[in-house]
Scaffold this active site. Sequence first.
Site, PDB file in Angstrom:
ATOM      1  N   MET A  90      29.558   5.106 -50.269  1.00  0.00           N
ATOM      2  CA  MET A  90      29.154   6.127 -49.314  1.00  0.00           C
ATOM      3  C   MET A  90      30.316   6.665 -48.461  1.00  0.00           C
ATOM      4  O   MET A  90      30.156   6.913 -47.266  1.00  0.00           O
ATOM      5  CB  MET A  90      28.007   5.594 -48.443  1.00  0.00           C
ATOM      6  CG  MET A  90      26.727   5.422 -49.236  1.00  0.00           C
ATOM      7  SD  MET A  90      26.308   7.000 -50.080  1.00  0.00           S
ATOM      8  CE  MET A  90      25.018   6.482 -51.183  1.00  0.00           C
ATOM      9  N   HIS A 109      25.353  10.021 -60.245  1.00  0.00           N
ATOM     10  CA  HIS A 109      24.552  10.725 -59.244  1.00  0.00           C
ATOM     11  C   HIS A 109      23.109  10.820 -59.741  1.00  0.00           C
ATOM     12  O   HIS A 109      22.879  11.134 -60.912  1.00  0.00           O
ATOM     13  CB  HIS A 109      25.133  12.122 -58.983  1.00  0.00           C
ATOM     14  CG  HIS A 109      24.402  12.812 -57.890  1.00  0.00           C
ATOM     15  ND1 HIS A 109      24.556  12.480 -56.559  1.00  0.00           N
ATOM     16  CD2 HIS A 109      23.444  13.776 -57.931  1.00  0.00           C
ATOM     17  CE1 HIS A 109      23.748  13.213 -55.822  1.00  0.00           C
ATOM     18  NE2 HIS A 109      23.063  14.015 -56.636  1.00  0.00           N
TER      19      HIS A 109
END
Length: 202
Positions: A90, A109
């Site tokens: 992140m 993703h």
Amino acid sequence: MKNIAVFASGRGTNFSAIAKAVKRGTLKANLALLVCDNPQALVLEKAKRSGVKIALIKREGFAKKKDFESKIIEALKANKIDLIVLAGFMRILSVDFVKEHAGRIINIHPSLLPSFKGSQGIRDAFDCGVKVTGVTVHFVDELMDHGPIILQAPVKIEYDDTLASLDEKIHRVEHSLYPAAIKLFVEDKLRIEARRVKISAR
Ligand code: GAR
């Protein structure tokens, strides 16, 4: 054998799927390092259990992003890493970092890119009401959730799916797609030509 480093900040289910593929021998690579920026991340426990070396590098430990990334680069060099595998990491890596490792960083993703970029790809697709979403594995370039696509797989959203059931379906697909994409890389079957990925015969 190629050395791979997984970068993760959270649950680490993709880390586990990759570790399992390596252990089974279906993915012939050395899972040499986990890079993690979050001391609370569940992935740390998973890495310990699989005996994978951990570099826990907190962003807060450095005034400048550049110094944080230099520490990461030091760990990559020390472990002779050939491929960086982003799996729920992140942090946005700097343009300099990405350029230095061009063609050697991949990301997963949870949508069919270029749709639903960002940190809420599953929720955004669900809220939008699309009937098909999916998973993308791609080389990383200087833009977020962007770069030459290696593999994609569709996931249907049924009328009675919930966000939780969709999340589960997406993760199930991720857990086979990511090891498959890494396998193509370590077997040297991927070429980037004019921003497209050419996959040689499997
Ligand atoms: C995965 O669903 C991955 O696609 C997503 O983070 C999750 C990590 O799950 N990545 C992104 O959204 C990147 N923009 P995990 O910690 O269980 O592997």
